[in-house]
Design a protein around this motif. Structure first.
Motif, PDB file in Angstrom:
ATOM      1  N   ARG A  87       0.924  -0.873   0.679  1.00 30.21           N
ATOM      2  CA  ARG A  87       0.198   0.248   0.188  1.00 30.21           C
ATOM      3  C   ARG A  87       0.808   1.499   0.174  1.00 30.21           C
ATOM      4  O   ARG A  87       0.422   1.777  -0.684  1.00 30.21           O
ATOM      5  N   VAL A  88       2.226   1.131   0.435  1.00 27.90           N
ATOM      6  CA  VAL A  88       2.903   2.306   0.737  1.00 27.90           C
ATOM      7  C   VAL A  88       3.189   2.879  -0.007  1.00 27.90           C
ATOM      8  O   VAL A  88       3.370   3.818  -1.337  1.00 27.90           O
ATOM      9  N   ARG A  89       3.851   1.698  -1.431  1.00 26.86           N
ATOM     10  CA  ARG A  89       4.073   1.081  -2.615  1.00 26.86           C
ATOM     11  C   ARG A  89       3.080   2.192  -3.408  1.00 26.86           C
ATOM     12  O   ARG A  89       3.519   3.054  -4.252  1.00 26.86           O
ATOM     13  N   GLY A  90       2.367   1.632  -3.170  1.00 31.09           N
ATOM     14  CA  GLY A  90       1.099   1.982  -4.601  1.00 31.09           C
ATOM     15  C   GLY A  90       1.116   3.658  -4.034  1.00 31.09           C
ATOM     16  O   GLY A  90       1.046   4.065  -5.308  1.00 31.09           O
ATOM     17  N   ILE A  91       0.628   3.751  -2.963  1.00 26.52           N
ATOM     18  CA  ILE A  91       0.156   5.125  -2.720  1.00 26.52           C
ATOM     19  C   ILE A  91       1.564   5.559  -2.935  1.00 26.52           C
ATOM     20  O   ILE A  91       1.924   7.577  -3.779  1.00 26.52           O
ATOM     21  N   GLY A  92       3.315   5.581  -3.019  1.00 20.52           N
ATOM     22  CA  GLY A  92       4.218   6.923  -3.069  1.00 20.52           C
ATOM     23  C   GLY A  92       4.376   6.849  -4.636  1.00 20.52           C
ATOM     24  O   GLY A  92       3.746   7.788  -5.425  1.00 20.52           O
ATOM     25  N   LEU A  93       3.548   5.566  -5.612  1.00 23.65           N
ATOM     26  CA  LEU A  93       3.659   5.151  -7.010  1.00 23.65           C
ATOM     27  C   LEU A  93       2.364   6.580  -7.328  1.00 23.65           C
ATOM     28  O   LEU A  93       2.551   7.101  -8.688  1.00 23.65           O
ATOM     29  N   GLY A  94       1.009   6.476  -6.111  1.00 27.22           N
ATOM     30  CA  GLY A  94       0.691   6.812  -7.172  1.00 27.22           C
ATOM     31  C   GLY A  94       0.182   8.322  -6.952  1.00 27.22           C
ATOM     32  O   GLY A  94       0.008  10.083  -7.941  1.00 27.22           O
ATOM     33  N   LEU A  95       1.377   8.924  -5.805  1.00 19.43           N
ATOM     34  CA  LEU A  95       1.232  10.512  -6.292  1.00 19.43           C
ATOM     35  C   LEU A  95       2.134  10.911  -6.737  1.00 19.43           C
ATOM     36  O   LEU A  95       1.660  11.906  -7.391  1.00 19.43           O
ATOM     37  N   LEU A  96       3.260  10.102  -7.514  1.00 18.34           N
ATOM     38  CA  LEU A  96       4.017  10.666  -8.361  1.00 18.34           C
ATOM     39  C   LEU A  96       3.102  10.559  -9.786  1.00 18.34           C
ATOM     40  O   LEU A  96       2.923  11.965 -10.964  1.00 18.34           O
ATOM     41  N   VAL A  97       2.135   9.740 -10.673  1.00 15.10           N
ATOM     42  CA  VAL A  97       1.623   9.636 -10.954  1.00 15.10           C
ATOM     43  C   VAL A  97       0.300  10.991 -11.035  1.00 15.10           C
ATOM     44  O   VAL A  97       0.120  11.800 -11.792  1.00 15.10           O
ATOM     45  N   THR A  98      -0.358  10.957  -9.781  1.00 12.79           N
ATOM     46  CA  THR A  98      -1.437  12.178  -9.977  1.00 12.79           C
ATOM     47  C   THR A  98      -0.611  13.137 -10.137  1.00 12.79           C
ATOM     48  O   THR A  98      -1.359  14.123 -10.530  1.00 12.79           O
ATOM     49  N   SER A  99       0.217  13.346  -9.285  1.00  7.64           N
ATOM     50  CA  SER A  99       0.468  14.800  -9.366  1.00  7.64           C
ATOM     51  C   SER A  99       1.397  15.769 -11.403  1.00  7.64           C
ATOM     52  O   SER A  99       1.339  16.565 -11.235  1.00  7.64           O
ATOM     53  N   VAL A 100       1.861  14.538 -11.404  1.00  6.66           N
ATOM     54  CA  VAL A 100       1.535  14.524 -13.322  1.00  6.66           C
ATOM     55  C   VAL A 100       0.721  14.947 -13.518  1.00  6.66           C
ATOM     56  O   VAL A 100       0.418  15.649 -14.779  1.00  6.66           O
ATOM     57  N   GLY A 101      -0.027  14.212 -12.931  1.00  9.21           N
ATOM     58  CA  GLY A 101      -2.113  14.391 -14.108  1.00  9.21           C
ATOM     59  C   GLY A 101      -2.106  15.877 -13.826  1.00  9.21           C
ATOM     60  O   GLY A 101      -2.717  16.595 -14.634  1.00  9.21           O
ATOM     61  N   VAL A 102      -2.165  16.366 -12.345  1.00  6.12           N
ATOM     62  CA  VAL A 102      -2.508  17.694 -12.266  1.00  6.12           C
ATOM     63  C   VAL A 102      -1.930  18.197 -12.881  1.00  6.12           C
ATOM     64  O   VAL A 102      -2.192  19.418 -13.315  1.00  6.12           O
ATOM     65  N   THR A 103      -0.146  18.312 -13.174  1.00  7.52           N
ATOM     66  CA  THR A 103       0.221  19.218 -13.303  1.00  7.52           C
ATOM     67  C   THR A 103      -0.400  19.606 -15.085  1.00  7.52           C
ATOM     68  O   THR A 103       0.217  20.849 -15.688  1.00  7.52           O
ATOM     69  N   VAL A 104      -0.264  18.298 -15.586  1.00  3.01           N
ATOM     70  CA  VAL A 104      -0.215  18.853 -17.236  1.00  3.01           C
ATOM     71  C   VAL A 104      -1.768  19.297 -17.420  1.00  3.01           C
ATOM     72  O   VAL A 104      -2.167  19.681 -17.850  1.00  3.01           O
TER      73      VAL A 104
END
Ligand code: ATP
Ligand code: MG
Lengths: 885, 299
Positions: A87-104
């Motif tokens: 779960r922690v790994r997932g959230i770390g990965l998720g943070l990367l993906v979603t912050s790329v997403g909102v930036t785009v």
């Protein structure tokens, strides 16, 4: 997040990576939305920002996320801090993906921050609902209960009431009687939706509805940044700028809860994870509020408060010395169990040492360069509502002078550190009768000189008009100084002399009594002679004055030599016990060196005569230049001034109040808990203390102004301020001390009584030490409150704004032979203080520039945090002492 | 809560092996005397906790330099009785004590009695271990330090009266006596709360010995110990009896039989039913109830 979740897949096999990773991403998105709404709430980025302004912010956010997750990931990959939880790994990965997403999104859509937040909420709602449906139709293997439960239903009902009311008001207007119907209907729908379906739908669909509705309303700008609502019945109103972030904050928590339940497969596991996330976000909120305040004040005040800061390289090195010792200590602490972790951790542990080392090397570089190093920058200050540009620089200069005060400070910290660590050496008895005799003689001498100082203090340097006594004083100073030097030289000489018969290690071990004698005797003698000097009014021309500093410097060198000898001896020690013993001896010698160094500083500070040795010098005028902290006037224009009197005033106020309140409060607590019969009287005292604690501070101020002041000097004064703050601190110290003493187990008291130890001795040596951490917690809390107290100080201390002199409390003492024997003008005069100054500059408009006020507030915050830090260190020390070692 | 209660309970009790009543049995052993002086002499002791009559009219003499065991079922008042001997019951608000206890002929319940002095002479080991949150060394030397027998610290060092060597020696001796030395000799400066339950109990024994009392009261000192440590404690008790007077509460009949010189049997309700030489109690008790209790038929 807890390791309890590390193996969850063995319990709930969702058989779907998409489901898991997707929900991890949703949870990350809620965390991100949470953080963004905090940012919007404190106005770091305005809600209506769009385009490049917004894009720039998101790029910065992206950088932070990539940096944070990257470092954590690297640490995990390197096995330094292994993250095994999926779960922690997932959230770390998720943070990367979603912050790329909102930036785009922020760049690509060109929408405002508010719209973006709305879109995020809509997306979260859709994802959560999808998760619920996917689980309900059985596409993933989850373990939901029959229903989300009455509690969730009730909560959604209440949320529904509020949303329905707003919706109804917006649709039909509050004039119509229809809006309560809409409100009730919404509440009913949400509650039923939560309670009736199976848990997977019941805990996702209502949440999705709420979050989605809020998202749509915000994204479509129905509720936009410019939105405003001023109810007739209220004088204030609601603005979009405040309401939108609050709604997003709330929705994020709701969505996080729902997504977390889904992620853990609902059921008991789901409730656990949901509660875990909500509680964490809650705690995060507290942290965020605290951080926001600190950051806010720092940003507004720091530039002004470091204006013109510069320090000499050698002085900076002295300042660095305690940090260096601390870093060494940290690096030496034991690493992990297995080799690989040990290696990696060891790497982390030497990091501070490396940083301090680098700083030291930089300072050496500055000295070698022979030129100061600058960092110049511009900042704006407000002057009469006009922004002014100011340019300043912070610098490290190549000066080789050390300020006496700085030396005293650093030396004393080091002395305490090493002294505390010298451990079992004190259990070594005196080797020979001759040494015991010397020891006793030194003791007597110290006591005699102290007594002589006292006599001189009372009757002046020429007692009863008898001049020979003054010469006797001179002789005592000379003899004492020389004797101190002899004592300080003892350890090193003793070790060297011993090597003729024994090995270096054995000789060093045998010299232990010489070490204790040399350090304590030498320091003791030199300290008392040092204080005799100014009291006997020995003028610089008379002679022995410079001797003391010289002796202290040579003694420092002798102690360092002894330390070096022991260090070398330690390398050749045979047994573990001998090594430990020598290590303690080394610490004692270092404590001695630090102590003598402190005396050098102290002597320069007291006499004002600078000392030079080998190109280095110690002087009262140090090379640290920090105008904001050192200068003592408030400018009318924008040229930065200083607030020295206010800093000194606040420190004295807190010290005075603590000295007054802690003994009284602790004493009363001991009496009430240990001696007084529990009954009406103690109950009454308890009620009274609680009432005292909740008494408004302005009432304390009035009491001080009308009752205390006429009785102590008749004017606003530092002493009155100390007493009033002390009265405010008293109840808290009393309450917390009582609780702490009560929680000391009765077994300790029984055990002590059964050994034939009296009640008072038991309290002193068992009960109070065991209660100490609790007592200190109370003092920390109380000091935090009183240090920033403004209202009562305006009444009893005076809001001196043009104070150009700091209260000289120590130098203000006057002793005399007739009653009242001691007087202190500084305590009876008015003084500046930080909080009253902030109030005066910002609220009352004194001084042209509010920037000054912000800088003052920043320094006040730093002072309070320093008090906190001291308190927390003290508490940790006592806890350690109680629990182990 | 009247004083007549003991008599009434005594009269309703069962008969003895020889057909006598408890009262007649008691009349027999109250005359039980030893050669020499009684160290502790208890006369008509009654204790109430509120309305609860916990000790009923107990009288007994405890001889010097011997081990006296107190046995009896749980809740019968053994600990209460033991605490009366150094007035630790004074510390319990609800407790009311009536009667007389003499130490070497001096009444300890005298209103002028010096409690501090009394407890120095009559040491105690509690039923549950209660070390101080201090180092092992400080736990042991706490009593002597507070009594001024050991001087330490800055002043003592300055005046050349530092007793560190004496302290080291005392700590070692006490810990050896309590069979703990081997386990803790290299961590005397560690906190005592880090020890195991059994080690803590032995530390408490060492702590009580360090103040060098005349009488040592032990409340089930071996209840948390393994057989090896227990036998060490038993050896210690036997050894102590040469110089000290030991009163020990135990639930272990074999232990009482092994180490004690005389045994007092309390039965439910706080009466002292029989008190005699240990051999007599275990081999040929006068009372039927005592025989049932020591043979495990009752209690
Ligand atoms: N502090 C107290 N307050 C009230 N009653 C108490 C208190 N201490 C003991 N008692 C009561 O007194 C009676 C005797 O207790 P005591 O502790 O002396 O028994 P004991 O023989 O030591 O039992 P055990 O073998 O279980 O330790 C019990 O009924 C108990 O409930
Ligand atoms: Mg008991």
């Amino acid at each position: 997040m807890s390791d309890a979740y590390a193996n969850e897949n063995t319990l709930v096999s969702t058989e779907s990576d998409v489901y898991d990773r997707g929900l991890d991403a949703v949870i990350s998105l809620t965390v991100l939305g949470f953080a963004l709404s905090m940012v919007a709430l404190v106005d770091v980025v305005p809600l209506d920002a769009s385009g490049s302004a917004l894009g720039g912010f998101f790029l910065a956010l992206l950088a932070v996320t990539v940096g944070g997750v990257g470092v954590a990931g690297l640490a995990s990959w390197l096995n330094v801090v292994p993250v095994t939880s999926q779960r922690v790994r997932g959230i770390g990965l998720g943070l990367l993906v979603t912050s790329v997403g909102v930036t785009v999104l922020a760049y690509g859509l060109g929408v405002t921050l508010a719209t973006l937040l709305g879109l995020v909420l809509v997306f979260e709602a859709a994802a959560v609902a999808a998760a619920g449906v996917v689980s309900r139709v059985g596409l993933v293997d989850t373990g939901p209960d029959m229903s989300a439960g009455l509690l969730a239903g009730g909560a959604f009902g209440v949320i529904g009431l509020a949303i329905g009311a707003a919706l109804g008001g917006g649709l039909v207007g509050f004039q119509s009687l229809l809006w309560p119907v809409v409100s009730l209907a919404t509440a009913g729908v949400l509650a039923v939706l939560a309670i009736v379906p199976r848990e997977d739908l019941g805990s996702t669909l209502p949440a999705a509805l709420v979050v989605g509705t809020l998202g749509v309303v915000i994204a479509t700008s129905v509720l936009g940044p410019g939105w405003q609502w001023n109810p007739q019945t209220l004088s204030g109103g609601f603005t979009g700028g405040a309401v939108i972030p609050v709604f997003v904050l709330f929705s994020s928590v709701l969505a996080a809860w729902s997504a977390a339940k889904a992620r853990a497969g609902f059921g008991a596991q789901g409730r656990e994870y949901g509660a875990f996330l909500v509680i964490n976000l809650n705690a995060l909120l507290m942290l965020a509020v605290m951080a926001t305040i600190v950051v806010f004040v720092t940003v507004k005040g720091i530039a002004y408060s470091v204006h013109g800061l510069s320090i000499g390289a050698v002085a900076a090195m002295v300042l660095l010395a305690p940090l260096f010792v601390g870093a060494v200590q940290f690096a030496r602490s034991p690493a992990g169990p297995d080799e690989w972790h040990a290696g990696a951790r060891q790497g982390l542990r030497v990091l501070p040492l490396a940083v301090v080392g680098a700083a030291g090397a930089f300072l050496v570089g500055v000295l070698a360069l022979g030129e100061p190093v600058y960092y110049a920058f511009d900042y704006t200050v407000l002057e009469n509502r006009v922004e002014n540009q100011l340019r300043t620089a912070v610098a490290v200069t190549n000066e080789t002078t050390v300020g006496s005060l700085l030396l005293v400070l650093a030396g004393f910290v080091l002395f305490v550190y090493f002294f505390r660590k010298y451990g079992t050496l004190r259990n070594v008895g005196t080797a020979s009768d001759r040494l015991a005799l010397v020891r006793q003689a030194v003791t007597m001498a110290v006591l005699a000189i102290a007594a002589l100082t006292f006599v001189f203090l009372l009757v002046g340097p020429v007692p009863f008009g008898i001049t020979p006594l003054w010469y006797a004083g001179l002789a005592v100073i000379d003899l004492g100084t020389v004797a101190a030097l002899a004592l300080a030289a003892l350890p090193a000489l003793g070790v060297l002399a011993g090597t003729r018969e024994a090995s270096l290690a054995d000789s060093a071990q045998d010299s232990a009594p010489l070490f204790t004698l040399g350090v304590f005797g030498g320091l003791g003698l030199l300290t008392v002679t040092l204080f005799l000097q100014p009291v006997a009014q020995v003028a610089p021309s008379v002679g022995p004055v410079n001797l003391v500093t010289l002796v202290a410097m040579v003694a420092t060198a002798a102690m360092l030599a002894a330390a070096a000898l022991v260090a070398v001896a330690g390398r050749s020690a045979d047994t573990r016990i001998q090594r430990r013993f020598l290590a303690e001896e080394l610490r004692l010698a270092l404590a001695g060196a630090a102590g003598f160094l402190t005396l050098v500083g102290l002597h320069v500070a007291v006499t004002g005569i600078p000392q030079f040795l080998l190109g280095l010098s110690v002087a009262n005028a140090g090379t640290l230049s920090w105008p904001m902290v050192q200068q003592a006037y408030i400018p009318l224009g924008t040229a930065p001034g200083g607030i020295m009197p206010a800093i000194v005033g606040t420190v004295w106020l807190v010290v005075g109040a603590t000295l007054f309140a802690v003994p009284l409060g602790l004493g009363a607590a001991v009496f009430l808990t240990e001696y007084a019969e529990q009954g009406r009287f103690t109950a009454l005292v308890e009620v009274a203390t609680n009432a005292l604690w909740s008494t408004p501070s302005i009432v304390f101020g009035l009491f001080g102004a009308v009752f205390l002041i006429p009785r102590i000097g008749g004017d606003e004064s530092l002493l009155a301020g100390m007493l009033v703050l002390g009265f405010m601190l008293l109840p808290l110290v009393l309450i917390t001390s009582r609780e702490a003493i009560k929680s000391v187990p009765d077994e300790y008291r029984d055990a002590s009584a059964a050994l034939g130890v009296s009640r008072w001795e038991t309290i002193r040596s068992v009960v109070v030490p065991a209660a100490m951490p609790g007592v200190i917690t109370g003092v920390i809390l109380g000091v935090g409150r009183i240090a920033g107290e403004t209202a009562p100080l305006i009444l009893v201390l005076g809001s001196t704004l043009n104070a150009t002199e700091a209260a000289d409390v120590i130098g203000g003492f006057r002793f005399m032979a007739e009653p009242p024997f001691v007087a202190n003008e500084a305590l009876l005069s008015t003084s500046a203080s930080l909080p009253t100054q902030v109030w005066a500059v910002i609220a009352a408009g004194v001084s042209g520039s509010p920037s000054m006020g912000w800088a003052t507030a920043f320094i006040l915050l730093m002072v309070v945090l320093t008090f906190y830090a001291v308190g927390i260190v003290a508490r940790t020390y006592f806890r350690r002492k109680l629990n182990y070692e | 809560m009247t004083d007549t209660e003991p008599a009434s309970t005594a009269s309703q009790t069962t008969t003895t092996t020889a057909g006598e009543t408890d009262e007649e049995v008691r009349a027999e052993w109250t005359d039980y005397r030893f050669d020499g002086q009684a160290k502790l002499s208890v006369e008509n002791l009654n204790v109430w906790y509120g309305d609860d009559h916990a000790i009923k009219d107990v009288s007994m003499d405890i001889p010097e330099n011997s081990v006296t065991a107190l046995i009896g079922p749980s809740g019968c008042g053994k600990s209460t009785f033991l605490r009366c001997l150094n007035r630790m019951n004074d510390r319990i608000k609800a407790a009311r004590i009536d009667g007389s206890v003499e130490l070497d002929g001096m009444e300890i319940y005298d209103s002028n009695a010096n409690l501090v002095e009394l407890r120095k002479r009559v040491g105690m080991v509690f039923q549950s271990p209660n070390p101080f949150p201090k180092s092992i060394r400080d736990n042991i030397s706490y009593g002597p330090r507070k009594h001024g027998d050991i001087n330490k610290g800055l002043l003592a060092r300055l005046f050349g009266r530092d007793d560190t060597a004496e302290e080291t020696e005392l700590v070692e001796r006490s810990l050896k006596q309590a069979a703990l030395w081997d386990e803790v000799s290299d961590r005397l400066d560690d906190n005592a709360l880090g020890l195991s339950g059994g080690q803590q109990q032995r530390l408490c024994i060492a702590r009580a010995l360090a103040t060098d009392p005349e009488v040592i009261l032990m409340d089930e000192p071996a209840s948390a110990l393994d057989p090896i440590a227990t036998s060490k404690i038993e050896d210690l008790v036997t050894e102590l009896a040469e110089d000290y007077t030991v009163v020990i509460v135990t639930h272990n009949m074999q232990q009482a039989a092994r180490i004690s010189d005389q045994t007092a049997v309390f039965l439910t309700g706080g009466e002292l039913v029989e008190y005699d030489d240990t051999d007599k109690i275990f081999e040929n008790p006068a009372s039927q109830r005592v025989e049932d209790y020591v043979t495990g038929k009752f209690g």
